[in-house]
Design an enzyme around this catalytic site. Structure first.
Site, PDB file in Angstrom:
ATOM      1  N   HIS A  26      -5.807   8.954  -1.065  1.00  0.00           N
ATOM      2  CA  HIS A  26      -6.167   7.566  -1.358  1.00  0.00           C
ATOM      3  C   HIS A  26      -4.914   6.730  -1.545  1.00  0.00           C
ATOM      4  O   HIS A  26      -3.800   7.249  -1.707  1.00  0.00           O
ATOM      5  CB  HIS A  26      -7.052   7.477  -2.615  1.00  0.00           C
ATOM      6  CG  HIS A  26      -6.430   7.985  -3.874  1.00  0.00           C
ATOM      7  ND1 HIS A  26      -5.598   7.214  -4.675  1.00  0.00           N
ATOM      8  CD2 HIS A  26      -6.512   9.194  -4.484  1.00  0.00           C
ATOM      9  CE1 HIS A  26      -5.213   7.917  -5.724  1.00  0.00           C
ATOM     10  NE2 HIS A  26      -5.743   9.126  -5.634  1.00  0.00           N
ATOM     11  N   CYS A  27      -5.084   5.430  -1.509  1.00  0.00           N
ATOM     12  CA  CYS A  27      -4.005   4.500  -1.785  1.00  0.00           C
ATOM     13  C   CYS A  27      -3.782   4.449  -3.294  1.00  0.00           C
ATOM     14  O   CYS A  27      -4.732   4.488  -4.073  1.00  0.00           O
ATOM     15  CB  CYS A  27      -4.349   3.115  -1.252  1.00  0.00           C
ATOM     16  SG  CYS A  27      -2.969   1.952  -1.282  1.00  0.00           S
TER      17      CYS A  27
ATOM     18  N   HIS B 259      -7.666  -0.603  -5.182  1.00  0.00           N
ATOM     19  CA  HIS B 259      -7.547  -0.154  -3.796  1.00  0.00           C
ATOM     20  C   HIS B 259      -8.550   0.956  -3.481  1.00  0.00           C
ATOM     21  O   HIS B 259      -9.183   0.955  -2.424  1.00  0.00           O
ATOM     22  CB  HIS B 259      -6.119   0.297  -3.516  1.00  0.00           C
ATOM     23  CG  HIS B 259      -5.150  -0.825  -3.374  1.00  0.00           C
ATOM     24  ND1 HIS B 259      -4.317  -0.975  -2.279  1.00  0.00           N
ATOM     25  CD2 HIS B 259      -4.880  -1.882  -4.179  1.00  0.00           C
ATOM     26  CE1 HIS B 259      -3.575  -2.056  -2.422  1.00  0.00           C
ATOM     27  NE2 HIS B 259      -3.892  -2.625  -3.580  1.00  0.00           N
TER      28      HIS B 259
ATOM     29  N   ASP C  83      -1.499   8.724  -1.440  1.00  0.00           N
ATOM     30  CA  ASP C  83      -1.390   9.866  -2.353  1.00  0.00           C
ATOM     31  C   ASP C  83      -2.303  10.957  -1.826  1.00  0.00           C
ATOM     32  O   ASP C  83      -3.528  10.796  -1.779  1.00  0.00           O
ATOM     33  CB  ASP C  83      -1.800   9.420  -3.759  1.00  0.00           C
ATOM     34  CG  ASP C  83      -2.065  10.574  -4.732  1.00  0.00           C
ATOM     35  OD1 ASP C  83      -1.793  11.734  -4.386  1.00  0.00           O
ATOM     36  OD2 ASP C  83      -2.558  10.300  -5.842  1.00  0.00           O
TER      37      ASP C  83
ATOM     38  N   GLU D  50     -29.119  24.428  -4.661  1.00  0.00           N
ATOM     39  CA  GLU D  50     -30.014  23.291  -4.452  1.00  0.00           C
ATOM     40  C   GLU D  50     -29.264  21.967  -4.569  1.00  0.00           C
ATOM     41  O   GLU D  50     -29.456  21.052  -3.777  1.00  0.00           O
ATOM     42  CB  GLU D  50     -31.173  23.325  -5.456  1.00  0.00           C
ATOM     43  CG  GLU D  50     -30.724  23.398  -6.914  1.00  0.00           C
ATOM     44  CD  GLU D  50     -31.887  23.411  -7.879  1.00  0.00           C
ATOM     45  OE1 GLU D  50     -32.893  22.743  -7.620  1.00  0.00           O
ATOM     46  OE2 GLU D  50     -31.785  24.116  -8.906  1.00  0.00           O
ATOM     47  N   THR D  51     -28.421  21.858  -5.580  1.00  0.00           N
ATOM     48  CA  THR D  51     -27.600  20.677  -5.814  1.00  0.00           C
ATOM     49  C   THR D  51     -26.262  21.165  -6.330  1.00  0.00           C
ATOM     50  O   THR D  51     -26.194  22.138  -7.068  1.00  0.00           O
ATOM     51  CB  THR D  51     -28.251  19.748  -6.866  1.00  0.00           C
ATOM     52  OG1 THR D  51     -29.554  19.371  -6.423  1.00  0.00           O
ATOM     53  CG2 THR D  51     -27.421  18.492  -7.105  1.00  0.00           C
TER      54      THR D  51
ATOM     55  N   HIS E 113     -27.227  16.761  -2.579  1.00  0.00           N
ATOM     56  CA  HIS E 113     -28.449  17.565  -2.454  1.00  0.00           C
ATOM     57  C   HIS E 113     -29.031  17.312  -1.073  1.00  0.00           C
ATOM     58  O   HIS E 113     -29.119  16.163  -0.624  1.00  0.00           O
ATOM     59  CB  HIS E 113     -29.458  17.165  -3.528  1.00  0.00           C
ATOM     60  CG  HIS E 113     -30.812  17.805  -3.373  1.00  0.00           C
ATOM     61  ND1 HIS E 113     -31.068  19.087  -3.788  1.00  0.00           N
ATOM     62  CD2 HIS E 113     -31.964  17.341  -2.840  1.00  0.00           C
ATOM     63  CE1 HIS E 113     -32.334  19.388  -3.530  1.00  0.00           C
ATOM     64  NE2 HIS E 113     -32.901  18.344  -2.951  1.00  0.00           N
TER      65      HIS E 113
ATOM     66  N   HIS F 123       0.840  -1.195   0.000  1.00  0.00           N
ATOM     67  CA  HIS F 123       0.000   0.000   0.000  1.00  0.00           C
ATOM     68  C   HIS F 123       0.880   1.252   0.000  1.00  0.00           C
ATOM     69  O   HIS F 123       2.089   1.181   0.221  1.00  0.00           O
ATOM     70  CB  HIS F 123      -0.916   0.025   1.230  1.00  0.00           C
ATOM     71  CG  HIS F 123      -1.862  -1.132   1.324  1.00  0.00           C
ATOM     72  ND1 HIS F 123      -3.026  -1.207   0.593  1.00  0.00           N
ATOM     73  CD2 HIS F 123      -1.806  -2.283   2.062  1.00  0.00           C
ATOM     74  CE1 HIS F 123      -3.658  -2.345   0.874  1.00  0.00           C
ATOM     75  NE2 HIS F 123      -2.942  -3.010   1.762  1.00  0.00           N
TER      76      HIS F 123
ATOM     77  N   HIS G 100      -3.911  14.483  -2.455  1.00  0.00           N
ATOM     78  CA  HIS G 100      -4.164  15.493  -3.487  1.00  0.00           C
ATOM     79  C   HIS G 100      -3.795  16.892  -3.010  1.00  0.00           C
ATOM     80  O   HIS G 100      -3.674  17.809  -3.829  1.00  0.00           O
ATOM     81  CB  HIS G 100      -5.633  15.458  -3.910  1.00  0.00           C
ATOM     82  CG  HIS G 100      -6.007  14.246  -4.696  1.00  0.00           C
ATOM     83  ND1 HIS G 100      -7.197  14.140  -5.385  1.00  0.00           N
ATOM     84  CD2 HIS G 100      -5.360  13.072  -4.918  1.00  0.00           C
ATOM     85  CE1 HIS G 100      -7.264  12.955  -5.985  1.00  0.00           C
ATOM     86  NE2 HIS G 100      -6.163  12.294  -5.709  1.00  0.00           N
TER      87      HIS G 100
ATOM     88  N   MET H  55     -10.252   2.407   0.110  1.00  0.00           N
ATOM     89  CA  MET H  55      -9.026   2.983   0.645  1.00  0.00           C
ATOM     90  C   MET H  55      -8.855   4.426   0.204  1.00  0.00           C
ATOM     91  O   MET H  55      -8.018   4.762  -0.633  1.00  0.00           O
ATOM     92  CB  MET H  55      -7.832   2.134   0.226  1.00  0.00           C
ATOM     93  CG  MET H  55      -6.722   2.156   1.243  1.00  0.00           C
ATOM     94  SD  MET H  55      -5.533   0.857   0.945  1.00  0.00           S
ATOM     95  CE  MET H  55      -4.428   1.182   2.308  1.00  0.00           C
TER      96      MET H  55
ATOM     97  N   HIS I  76     -27.972  13.238  -5.958  1.00  0.00           N
ATOM     98  CA  HIS I  76     -29.202  13.470  -6.706  1.00  0.00           C
ATOM     99  C   HIS I  76     -29.193  12.850  -8.101  1.00  0.00           C
ATOM    100  O   HIS I  76     -29.989  13.237  -8.958  1.00  0.00           O
ATOM    101  CB  HIS I  76     -29.540  14.961  -6.789  1.00  0.00           C
ATOM    102  CG  HIS I  76     -31.030  15.231  -6.802  1.00  0.00           C
ATOM    103  ND1 HIS I  76     -31.824  14.924  -7.892  1.00  0.00           N
ATOM    104  CD2 HIS I  76     -31.859  15.740  -5.872  1.00  0.00           C
ATOM    105  CE1 HIS I  76     -33.080  15.265  -7.623  1.00  0.00           C
ATOM    106  NE2 HIS I  76     -33.133  15.762  -6.401  1.00  0.00           N
TER     107      HIS I  76
END
Length: 376
Positions: A171-172, A181, A134, A315-316, A291, A131, A136, A186, A342
């Site tokens: 995330h992995c 993964h 990472d 709204e969304t 939403h 494993h 971001h 993960m 939604h």
């Protein structure tokens, strides 16, 4: 465990389970990073105060200040990788999950811009697979993935400067195995708050009373010849069949926080009329459209970056795959609010739904039943 998977596992631990394009990059980036470390004039990390944070299971978030106190700090986190079976729906469907700290999603980490994030990543020897992690929010070395590849029984420590304010996915991402993964659970999120805290984009400070973390997850569970979901002894045993389902790009489940109903009923998120709630929502793999039924996004950072002025009265909102977003809402009426993706098929048929249970007094001025349902 089959002889075939034993071969596959040895390949995975060697970093070449699948002939992926990332494999040669990891070594090259790691070597370059080591060279850069040797040449760069480092910040005097030893002079900075250190804060050790105990992470908590989502949807909850560890204690933190919304505005930075003092200068930058080194914020220490520990993530322990756990490969485990989880039940993901009311029918008892099992998934051989890969997790950070045992939960899907992994914990939300909170720091302030210009803090240093120092993560100890543990891969216990009881696990089967290689494993890494990472971020971001990080800069360089594949988000830290090139510097954190750990086999069972190994650990690594990564430090990076949180230069960008916002909410970000982590995330992995091991060589050749990234989608498996990530779609096995993960992934998680980190929130890098501006040092002055959140604002409305026009200079007005925004403070939340509560923060919840919703991690949306797509799962790909193989079925047998009768259409029933299959069960496997280990995560490795499920690999080949799971890969076939993944390649259809059609999830069997799309859930919040690891399972259908994980945030409904007794597990519903709690609030009160007048409370200001920040909802951090991540999706490490697919696009989503949060939403709040009966409410709104008063302020929304759909792509999660706090230097951008928030959208208002939404709204969304749309969160692209591989992104975390944030929405701020002040609840104005009591009752049950459904919080959904939604794409309503994904919400009602595949599981991407949560509830808020809100207490307080009803405001007839906002809504009232003029005439109850009755015969004409």
């Amino acid at each position: 465990m089959s002889e075939q998977f034993q071969v596959t596992r040895r390949s995975m631990l060697a970093g070449a389970a699948i002939a992926g394009a990332l494999t040669p990059l990891v070594g090259a980036v790691a070597a370059h990073a080591e060279e850069a470390v040797a040449k760069a004039a480092p910040v005097d990390i030893a002079s900075l105060p250190r804060v050790k944070v105990d992470l908590v299971k989502p949807p909850f978030v560890h204690a933190h200040t919304q505005k930075a106190e003092g200068g930058p700090k080194v914020i220490e986190f520990t993530l322990t990788i756990e490969e485990k079976k989880i039940v993901i729906d009311e029918q008892g469907t099992e998934l051989n999950a890969m997790t950070f700290n045992g939960s899907v999603p992994g914990p939300l980490m909170v720091v302030h811009q210009d803090d240093y994030v120092e993560v100890t990543l543990n891969n216990p020897e009881t696990n089967q697979l290689q494993h890494n992690i990472d971020f971001h929010s990080a800069t360089g070395a594949l988000g830290g993935g090139a510097l954190t590849v750990v086999n069972p029984g190994e650990s690594a420590v990564l430090r990076f400067k949180a230069t960008k304010a916002g909410v970000f996915v982590y995330h992995c991402a091991p060589p050749g195995m990234v989608p498996w993964h990530v779609t096995s659970g993960m992934n998680g999120a980190i929130m890098v708050l501006p040092r002055e805290g959140l604002t409305d984009g026009k200079g007005k400070s925004i403070a939340y009373d509560k923060v919840y973390y919703v991690g949306e997850q797509d799962f790909y569970v193989p079925r047998d010849e009768n259409g029933n979901f299959k069960k496997y002894e280990s995560v490795g045993d499920a690999y080949a069949d799971t890969l076939e389902v993944m390649r259809t790009l059609t999830p069997t489940h799309i859930v919040f926080n690891g399972a259908v109903g994980a945030l409904t009923g007794d597990n519903a998120l709690k609030a009160a009329v007048g409370e200001k709630v920040l909802i951090v929502h991540s999706q490490a793999n697919r696009d989503t459209r949060p939403h709040l039924i009966g409410g709104h996004g008063d302020y929304v950072w759909a792509t999660g970056k706090f230097r951008n002025p928030p959208d208002v009265d939404q709204e969304t909102w749309f969160i692209p795959g591989g992104t975390a977003g944030a929405a701020f809402y002040t609840f104005e009426q009591p009752g049950i609010y459904a919080y959904v993706n939604h794409n309503l098929i994904e919400a009602f048929e595949l599981g991407a739904a949560a509830h808020f249970t809100v207490t307080g007094d009803w405001n007839d001025d906002l809504m009232t039943a003029v005439r109850a349902p009755s015969g004409t």
